[in-house]
Motif scaffolding. Sequence first.
Motif, mmCIF file in Angstrom:
data_model
loop_
_atom_site.group_PDB
_atom_site.id
_atom_site.type_symbol
_atom_site.label_atom_id
_atom_site.label_comp_id
_atom_site.label_asym_id
_atom_site.label_seq_id
_atom_site.Cartn_x
_atom_site.Cartn_y
_atom_site.Cartn_z
ATOM 1 N N ALA A 14 0.829 -1.206 0.000
ATOM 2 C CA ALA A 14 0.000 0.000 0.000
ATOM 3 C C ALA A 14 0.863 1.256 0.000
ATOM 4 O O ALA A 14 1.992 1.258 0.492
ATOM 5 N N ARG A 15 0.315 2.321 -0.543
ATOM 6 C CA ARG A 15 0.953 3.634 -0.463
ATOM 7 C C ARG A 15 0.549 4.245 0.879
ATOM 8 O O ARG A 15 -0.586 4.637 1.076
ATOM 9 N N GLY A 16 1.459 4.269 1.797
ATOM 10 C CA GLY A 16 1.144 4.758 3.125
ATOM 11 C C GLY A 16 0.569 3.648 3.986
ATOM 12 O O GLY A 16 0.702 2.466 3.700
ATOM 13 N N LYS A 43 -2.708 -2.722 -10.428
ATOM 14 C CA LYS A 43 -2.105 -1.390 -10.354
ATOM 15 C C LYS A 43 -3.130 -0.272 -10.201
ATOM 16 O O LYS A 43 -2.936 0.644 -9.382
ATOM 17 N N HIS A 60 -4.234 -0.207 -6.649
ATOM 18 C CA HIS A 60 -3.157 0.341 -5.817
ATOM 19 C C HIS A 60 -3.141 1.861 -5.876
ATOM 20 O O HIS A 60 -2.898 2.542 -4.870
ATOM 21 N N LEU A 61 -3.419 2.414 -7.054
ATOM 22 C CA LEU A 61 -3.417 3.866 -7.219
ATOM 23 C C LEU A 61 -4.681 4.514 -6.665
ATOM 24 O O LEU A 61 -4.679 5.697 -6.345
ATOM 25 N N PRO A 71 -5.267 3.522 -0.421
ATOM 26 C CA PRO A 71 -4.154 2.926 0.329
ATOM 27 C C PRO A 71 -4.456 1.481 0.726
ATOM 28 O O PRO A 71 -4.746 1.169 1.880
ATOM 29 N N GLU A 112 -3.327 -2.751 0.296
ATOM 30 C CA GLU A 112 -2.380 -3.776 -0.128
ATOM 31 C C GLU A 112 -3.104 -4.673 -1.136
ATOM 32 O O GLU A 112 -4.218 -5.132 -0.877
#
Length: 264
Positions: free
Chosen positions: A71-73, A97, A100-101, A104, A106
């Motif tokens: 995850a992002r963050g 993808k 994911h964008l 946040p 996983e």
Amino acid sequence: MLVRKTTIRRVIFLIAIAYLGVVLLATLFQRRLLYFPTKLPLELAERTAKVEGFVPWKTQAGQTIGWMIPARGSPTGSVLIAHGNAGYALNRGYIAKPIHLAAPLEVYVLEYPGYGARPGAPSMRNFLAAGEVAFNALPSNRPVYLVSESIGAGVVAHLAQTFPAKVAGLLFLAPYDDLGSVAQSQMPILPAKWILRDRFQPAAWLADYHGPVKVVIAERDEIIPPRFGRQLYDSCKGPKDLEIVAAAGHNDIAEQSPEWWQEV
């Protein structure tokens, strides 16, 4: 006249023998008609994953069961993707993808036995068992969302049936209610529904699931006719949403934008 009747009986007998031969061949080789895995060495898979932005997803015993994008963050949830019957997990960047964008989360993509670098052979039993191993390997302290593509609907429905309290929601892309019915529609001259060994039955398996469900159908699906996705949608008991993608084929609906995934 007697000669003509004998000839007709002989022709009918030969046709029956030929038909039974075709049925026998379809029975013996049905999994080759159902599963189309891409196989490759683990080392090559890991290099490909690195290029595509994935990292290996392993059990505590060290077995690689799929691939994930962190995850992002700080992650707010986990998404498990059960892909279609062709290729392998690392082909599904077009699903993983954008998710994911979008948030946040996983994102995990299950690798089926006999696909990619994972040993084993494709079958319903092996797919469902692999799905359970994967689900149990997910973090237990956050919501879990399940996403399926095509044949993966069976895996996702089985997981929702097995772990209903732990599944926060389901998304089906180009799904079906009963794989036997789909097989029969594709091979109408054969008793496909009765000889099929791998009878994925998403509608039956979701009979007691009452969580949120979204079903996305391709209007011109040439592999899984749209009516089977509609029947799955109609069978769902909880909050649900149906989206039909106009003029789209079977392989045209899984690739969506991050904005679309945010809304989902």
